[in-house]
Design a protein around this motif. Structure first.
Motif, PDB file in Angstrom:
ATOM      1  N   SER A 381       0.822  -1.217   0.000  1.00  0.00           N
ATOM      2  CA  SER A 381       0.000   0.000   0.000  1.00  0.00           C
ATOM      3  C   SER A 381       0.852   1.263   0.000  1.00  0.00           C
ATOM      4  O   SER A 381       0.694   2.129  -0.857  1.00  0.00           O
ATOM      5  CB  SER A 381      -0.921  -0.009   1.214  1.00  0.00           C
ATOM      6  OG  SER A 381      -1.613   1.207   1.326  1.00  0.00           O
ATOM      7  N   SER A 398       3.249  -0.774   4.606  1.00  0.00           N
ATOM      8  CA  SER A 398       1.907  -1.221   4.976  1.00  0.00           C
ATOM      9  C   SER A 398       1.323  -1.992   3.797  1.00  0.00           C
ATOM     10  O   SER A 398       1.684  -1.759   2.639  1.00  0.00           O
ATOM     11  CB  SER A 398       1.017  -0.029   5.338  1.00  0.00           C
ATOM     12  OG  SER A 398       0.888   0.851   4.234  1.00  0.00           O
ATOM     13  N   TRP A 399       0.400  -2.907   4.102  1.00  0.00           N
ATOM     14  CA  TRP A 399      -0.136  -3.836   3.098  1.00  0.00           C
ATOM     15  C   TRP A 399      -1.623  -3.618   2.886  1.00  0.00           C
ATOM     16  O   TRP A 399      -2.339  -3.175   3.772  1.00  0.00           O
ATOM     17  CB  TRP A 399       0.106  -5.282   3.531  1.00  0.00           C
ATOM     18  CG  TRP A 399       1.551  -5.625   3.688  1.00  0.00           C
ATOM     19  CD1 TRP A 399       2.292  -5.587   4.836  1.00  0.00           C
ATOM     20  CD2 TRP A 399       2.447  -6.029   2.659  1.00  0.00           C
ATOM     21  NE1 TRP A 399       3.590  -5.954   4.588  1.00  0.00           N
ATOM     22  CE2 TRP A 399       3.717  -6.230   3.256  1.00  0.00           C
ATOM     23  CE3 TRP A 399       2.313  -6.253   1.292  1.00  0.00           C
ATOM     24  CZ2 TRP A 399       4.821  -6.648   2.542  1.00  0.00           C
ATOM     25  CZ3 TRP A 399       3.426  -6.667   0.566  1.00  0.00           C
ATOM     26  CH2 TRP A 399       4.656  -6.854   1.180  1.00  0.00           C
ATOM     27  N   GLU A 400      -2.059  -3.994   1.693  1.00  0.00           N
ATOM     28  CA  GLU A 400      -3.478  -3.983   1.361  1.00  0.00           C
ATOM     29  C   GLU A 400      -3.964  -5.419   1.227  1.00  0.00           C
ATOM     30  O   GLU A 400      -3.280  -6.272   0.678  1.00  0.00           O
ATOM     31  CB  GLU A 400      -3.732  -3.237   0.043  1.00  0.00           C
ATOM     32  CG  GLU A 400      -3.599  -1.730   0.155  1.00  0.00           C
ATOM     33  CD  GLU A 400      -3.998  -1.042  -1.148  1.00  0.00           C
ATOM     34  OE1 GLU A 400      -4.321  -1.770  -2.101  1.00  0.00           O
ATOM     35  OE2 GLU A 400      -3.974   0.191  -1.200  1.00  0.00           O
ATOM     36  N   GLU A 401      -5.151  -5.682   1.712  1.00  0.00           N
ATOM     37  CA  GLU A 401      -5.809  -6.980   1.541  1.00  0.00           C
ATOM     38  C   GLU A 401      -4.968  -8.138   2.069  1.00  0.00           C
ATOM     39  O   GLU A 401      -4.931  -9.223   1.490  1.00  0.00           O
ATOM     40  CB  GLU A 401      -6.150  -7.212   0.061  1.00  0.00           C
ATOM     41  CG  GLU A 401      -7.059  -6.150  -0.523  1.00  0.00           C
ATOM     42  CD  GLU A 401      -7.347  -6.394  -1.984  1.00  0.00           C
ATOM     43  OE1 GLU A 401      -6.804  -7.370  -2.535  1.00  0.00           O
ATOM     44  OE2 GLU A 401      -8.089  -5.600  -2.573  1.00  0.00           O
ATOM     45  N   GLU A 406      -0.637  -5.795   9.012  1.00  0.00           N
ATOM     46  CA  GLU A 406      -0.734  -4.373   8.667  1.00  0.00           C
ATOM     47  C   GLU A 406       0.582  -3.839   8.129  1.00  0.00           C
ATOM     48  O   GLU A 406       0.615  -3.177   7.098  1.00  0.00           O
ATOM     49  CB  GLU A 406      -1.173  -3.565   9.894  1.00  0.00           C
ATOM     50  CG  GLU A 406      -2.573  -3.897  10.384  1.00  0.00           C
ATOM     51  CD  GLU A 406      -2.983  -3.038  11.561  1.00  0.00           C
ATOM     52  OE1 GLU A 406      -2.146  -2.213  12.009  1.00  0.00           O
ATOM     53  OE2 GLU A 406      -4.115  -3.179  12.041  1.00  0.00           O
TER      54      GLU A 406
END
Length: 567
Positions: A381, A398-401, A406
């Motif tokens: 992200s 930070s990560w998405e999905e 997180e």
């Protein structure tokens, strides 16, 4: 075990590679060898009860998963017939085989209820939860790994059995270490052929002479002598030569006292003494056993490359979070949060490597796609901040999905390959943040400029400048003689110099006024200013009412009144 002393012969071809070497590769693992290695680290009862070998396997697997390394477990099947006599002797040292067992050996099914078989089953369950397929071999696990490697279904195989090269392996990883950044102990067949002049056929012949899992070897010959004999014949002809000649090229071992009737038949052919459970054999019998050894290495019983079993393990299998959490809770006693803390950052890193590979492939095909134009959404992200991990430049991201994850830390080079746009966004945000911090209003400080002398009279000038108000005139005082300094001067604010009609006068003795523009009476004021002594102000109550203070304050008021009268 493999072949006696073969690892020593191949020592000059050993390479130590960084763990990063396995990035984006497919490797097969001789699971029995790994379990033996991990179990040998600590053989105590407590270690077995706590399943430290399985915990070590888990950490090896998560390190390879983070590198997007596709893994395949390969297990041993039945024990080959030619190896049965060796297997029985290892289980029961000193046991003498019967005549039928020695002449007509048969394959042996492994004990599925043994402690070691139970450990293998646990490892397979753990691997399945991590999305790692398992191929159960027909006989030797290292033979199945070698076939997958020789057929280019994998880039290398993990095994500590040196006879993997005799089965056709091209790249063998003998050991793996996760400490100090991680490294591998690697041997490649290309190096063995180039440096030692030993091909696959030569290695098989060494196995016959030196001994190993399938034969006891020849008495009186060490590794150096065996290598000389094999090299003198050549790799292309050595198998045909030893199949036809047997051991007639080897002289009898000196000092041998025991001789049987069978040995006497060898005198004319000067055959070697061959260690065998039922004594020495005549040349015809020895040749037969040599042919069996050659056939076992050249045509091992394995799943063929086009079999359904091989095609099945080449597919990508998903990682099961719930299954892994359950296994780690049952085996290690970990709560689900701890399991996720271990594995989720590695899974996320693997997904980003796959995304980077997709962009790289598209670029090689001449298709330049922006980040938002990719068919798969970038899992990363945003970049939070730069970090250092074991001396390596990294980013906290930070990560998405990514359920349950997180943030995590990634190598900076991976982020650069996968999504350089995220790095540019981070740099722009940081630059804007620095600009806002610079322009943020705060208490203004007065800066004192160096003293500057004027003309021959050496009159000094003091400038007190407010950096935040460029429109204000600088205050200039020519009243200080050469060498004079002021820390606190009896000076008026700008509001103190008012027209005579002002109703109220306020005098602040601590703030300097701005410079008034020159007028016709400037010379008269300069003469008066030069007669003013410097008044040191003090916050002390005693100094405020001292006679000297009262006298100087009166002179100051008279001076200000004189200025107003002149204006």
């Amino acid at each position: 075990m493999g072949v006696k002393n073969l690892w020593d012969i191949l020592e000059s071809c050993k390479k130590t590679l960084p763990l990063h070497h396995l990035q984006n590769k497919r490797v097969c693992i001789d699971l029995s060898c790994w379990i033996v290695q991990l179990a040998n680290v600590n053989k105590s009862h407590c270690a077995m009860k706590e399943k430290l070998y399985l915990r070590g396997l888990f950490h090896r697997l998560r390190a390879l998963i983070a590198l997007n390394c596709s893994l395949i477990f390969v297990t041993d099947g039945a024990i080959p017939a030619i190896k049965s006599s060796t297997y029985r002797r290892r289980l029961n040292p000193g046991n003498v085989l019967t005549q039928d067992e020695a002449i007509k050996p048969s394959s042996i099914r492994r004990n599925a209820g043994s402690e070691f078989s139970r450990m293998i089953k646990e490892a397979k369950v753990l691997g399945n939860a991590l999305g790692i397929p398992c191929l159960d071999g027909i006989e030797e696990g290292e033979a199945q790994c070698a076939l997958l490697n020789s057929e280019s279904f994998c880039d290398g195989c993990f095994t500590s059995d040196s006879d993997a090269f005799l089965f056709g392996a091209r790249t063998v990883y003998r050991d793996i270490c996760l400490g100090d950044g991680g490294y591998l102990v690697c041997y490649e067949m290309d190096d063995i052929e180039r440096k030692l002049g030993l091909g696959r056929n030569s290695l098989i012949t060494l196995a016959v002479i030196l001994g190993g899992d399938y034969s006891e070897g020849v008495y009186g010959l060490g590794r150096e002598s065996a290598c000389q004999i094999v090299k003198s014949i050549g790799d292309s002809a050595v198998l045909q030569w030893i199949a036809s000649e047997g051991f007639s090229f080897v002289k009898k071992k000196k000092g041998s006292k025991r001789r049987t009737e069978d040995d006497k038949c060898n005198d004319r052919e000067n055959a070697a003494e061959y260690k065998n459970p039922n004594g020495s054999k005549c040349p015809s019998q020895m040749k037969s056993q040599v042919l069996q050894v050659l056939d076992a290495y050249l045509r091992p019983k394995c799943h063929s490359a086009d079999s359904d079993a091989v095609q099945r393990i080449l597919a990508l299998y998903p990682y099961s979070s719930s299954q892994l959490q359950q296994i780690c809770t049952e085996i290690f006693g970990w709560p689900p949060e701890k399991t996720d803390e271990y594995i989720l950052p590695k899974i996320a890193e693997r997904e980003l490597r796959r995304f980077a590979n997709l962009r790289s492939t598209a670029s090689q095909l001449g298709v330049q796609l922006l980040l938002d134009e990719m068919p798969i959404k970038c899992p990363l992200s945003r970049i939070i901040k730069p970090r250092k991990a074991q001396g390596v430049d990294c980013f906290e991201v930070s990560w998405e999905e990514m359920d349950g994850l997180e943030t995590s830390i990634l190598p900076a080079d991976l982020v650069q390959r996968a999504c350089p746009e995220r790095i540019l966004e981070f740099q722009e945000r940081r630059a804007q943040g620095k600009k806002r911090n610079t322009n943020r209003s705060g208490p203004r400080k007065l800066e004192k400029t160096p003293l500057v002398s004027e003309d021959d009279e050496s009159i000094t000038q003091i400038q007190l400048v407010d950096p935040g108000m460029q429109s204000r005139d600088m205050w200039n005082s020519n009243s200080i003689k050469k060498g004079g300094f002021t820390s606190r001067s009896a000076i008026c604010q700008e509001s103190d110099i008012l027209p005579a009609s002002s109703k109220e006068e306020v005098i602040d003795l601590t703030s300097p006024p701005p410079l008034r523009h020159a007028s016709g009476n400037s010379k008269h004021r300069e003469d008066n200013i030069q007669r003013i002594d410097v008044i040191e102000l003090s916050d002390s109550e005693n100094d405020m009412f001292s006679p000297e203070h009262i006298r100087r304050a009166r002179e100051l008021r008279m001076f200000i009144a004189g200025i107003k009268g002149n204006t």
